[in-house]
Design an enzyme around this catalytic site. Structure first.
Site, PDB file in Angstrom:
ATOM      1  N   GLN A   1       0.842  -1.197   0.000  1.00 50.31           N
ATOM      2  CA  GLN A   1       0.000   0.000   0.000  1.00 50.31           C
ATOM      3  C   GLN A   1       0.877   1.247   0.000  1.00 50.31           C
ATOM      4  OE1 GLN A   1      -2.394   1.845   3.311  1.00 50.31           O
ATOM      5  NE2 GLN A   1      -4.112   1.218   1.997  1.00 50.31           N
TER       6      GLN A   1
ATOM      7  N   HIS B   1     -13.911   1.142   2.715  1.00 50.24           N
ATOM      8  CA  HIS B   1     -14.215   1.226   4.142  1.00 50.24           C
ATOM      9  C   HIS B   1     -15.563   1.931   4.251  1.00 50.24           C
ATOM     10  CE1 HIS B   1     -12.628   2.130   8.464  1.00 50.24           C
ATOM     11  NE2 HIS B   1     -13.935   1.909   8.458  1.00 50.24           N
TER      12      HIS B   1
ATOM     13  N   CYS C   1      -7.024   7.031   4.644  1.00 44.43           N
ATOM     14  CA  CYS C   1      -6.480   7.401   5.953  1.00 44.43           C
ATOM     15  C   CYS C   1      -6.828   8.848   6.278  1.00 44.43           C
ATOM     16  CB  CYS C   1      -4.970   7.201   5.970  1.00 44.43           C
ATOM     17  SG  CYS C   1      -4.225   7.622   7.568  1.00 44.43           S
TER      18      CYS C   1
END
Length: 350
Positions: free
Chosen positions: A79, A180, A109
């Site tokens: 990643q 997510h 993030c």
């Protein structure tokens, strides 16, 4: 404790499955190569992800320190964190040269440090820039380039926002999206709170799959049981598990059989097999790289969660005053310490 039979060999799946069907999420400070080696002992098929590595760390830093991994970890994905297409292209090339099976771009993030670098979740507000980044990587590597992202940023709840993001980025050559299923709140919440406070909205991820059936859509966020995973796999192509995989790693030992179409070996895997194999790995790492066993053992402290004596077992493996002992000697002490608790429980149930 050390004369255990060898771990069962990896068994080929009975039918093809997507590489993304079950995966362990990239987690900062957790999913280093030692953690991934441990997880691979538990599941021969799950896809494993590195911690996020920034393009700056690769272009200006110690490449071997960031990219070295164990051959046993395959399939394993790198990643990347970054927002400059040229830097991401160069970093993706390095990842492929080092042997990674996939390059993943972090667009999820929410930490302030990542925001200061203008990447992570804040990239969702710039889908064309993400598309440019993806295209730059797709043009220079032959392995899949994938994107992990949220369903939105801050408190916006429009499905159109994430739909347009996926649509724009997919046109650049990304066919795999790991979603997510929470918004990322860029202000006012810590990274930990961002994993818990914004509500989960699985329905938006399902809607994405209906609208983009040609894409591989995987879901991440809040999934902690096999029943929940099975439900999601009825609607989506894959499930990514984060902290539950880290805190309760023994769950991974059921994934090959339950979700990845691999037939269990006649030699049933046990926690003791895995622990002994990790001791062997610790010796190898000490010999080859000077790594103390304590830097590795921290990742397996959840291995005996739920068993009698697990707390005492963890205490022994966390005791740095034992650092001069061999890992196998520490393992023997850990089991001796937990034995009275195991015996007492057996007596109660006798």
């Amino acid at each position: 404790m050390t004369d255990l039979p060898p771990l069962p060999p990896a068994v080929a799946p009975a039918r093809p499955v997507l590489p993304w069907r079950m995966s362990v999420a990239p987690m900062m400070d957790w999913t280093d190569r030692h953690c991934r080696y441990f997880h691979r002992l538990l599941s021969s098929r799950a896809l494993l992800y590195t911690e996020m590595v920034t393009t700056g760390a690769l272009i200006h830093g110690d490449v071997p320190r960031h990219l070295r991994f164990n051959a046993e970890e395959h399939p394993v994905a790198l990643q990347l964190g970054g927002s400059e297409p040229a830097d991401l292209a160069r970093s993706a090339q390095l990842g492929e040269q080092w042997g990674y099976d996939e390059i993943n771009l972090n667009c999820g993030c929410p930490s302030e440090r990542v925001q200061r670098g203008a990447f992570g979740a804040c990239l969702m507000a710039e889908p064309q820039l993400v598309a440019d980044c993806v295209k730059a990587m797709v043009d220079v590597v032959s392995v899949p380039v994938t994107v992990k992202h949220r369903i939105g940023i801050d408190k916006g709840e429009s499905y159109g926002f994430v739909r347009d993001f996926v649509g724009t980025v997919s046109e650049a050559g990304c066919n795999v999206f790991i979603v997510h299923a929470r918004n990322a709140w860029l202000k006012g919440l810590s990274p930990k709170e961002n994993r818990e406070v914004p509500p989960l909205r699985y329905d938006l991820v399902h809607q994405l799959k209906r609208e983009f059936p040609q894409l591989t859509l995987c879901i991440n966020g809040g999934l902690t049981t096999s029943e929940q995973v099975a439900t999601q796999l009825q609607a989506l192509d894959g499930v990514m598990i984060g902290r539950e995989a880290y805190h309760n790693p023994w769950w991974l030992a059921s994934w090959d059989r339950e979700f990845l179409a691999a037939t269990p070996s006649p030699n049933n895997l046990t926690r003791e097999h895995v622990e002994a194999a990790m001791c062997d790995y610790m010796l190898r790492e000490k010999r080859d790289h000077g790594t103390p066993w304590s830097a590795i053992a921290r990742h397996m402290l959840g291995l005996r969660n739920g068993l009698p004596g697990a707390r005492r077992w963890r205490q022994v493996w966390s005791d740095h005053t034992l650092r001069d002992l061999s890992p196998h000697a520490v393992m023997a002490r850990a089991h001796a310490a937990s034995q009275p608790f195991e015996s007492a429980t057996e007596a109660v149930h006798a």
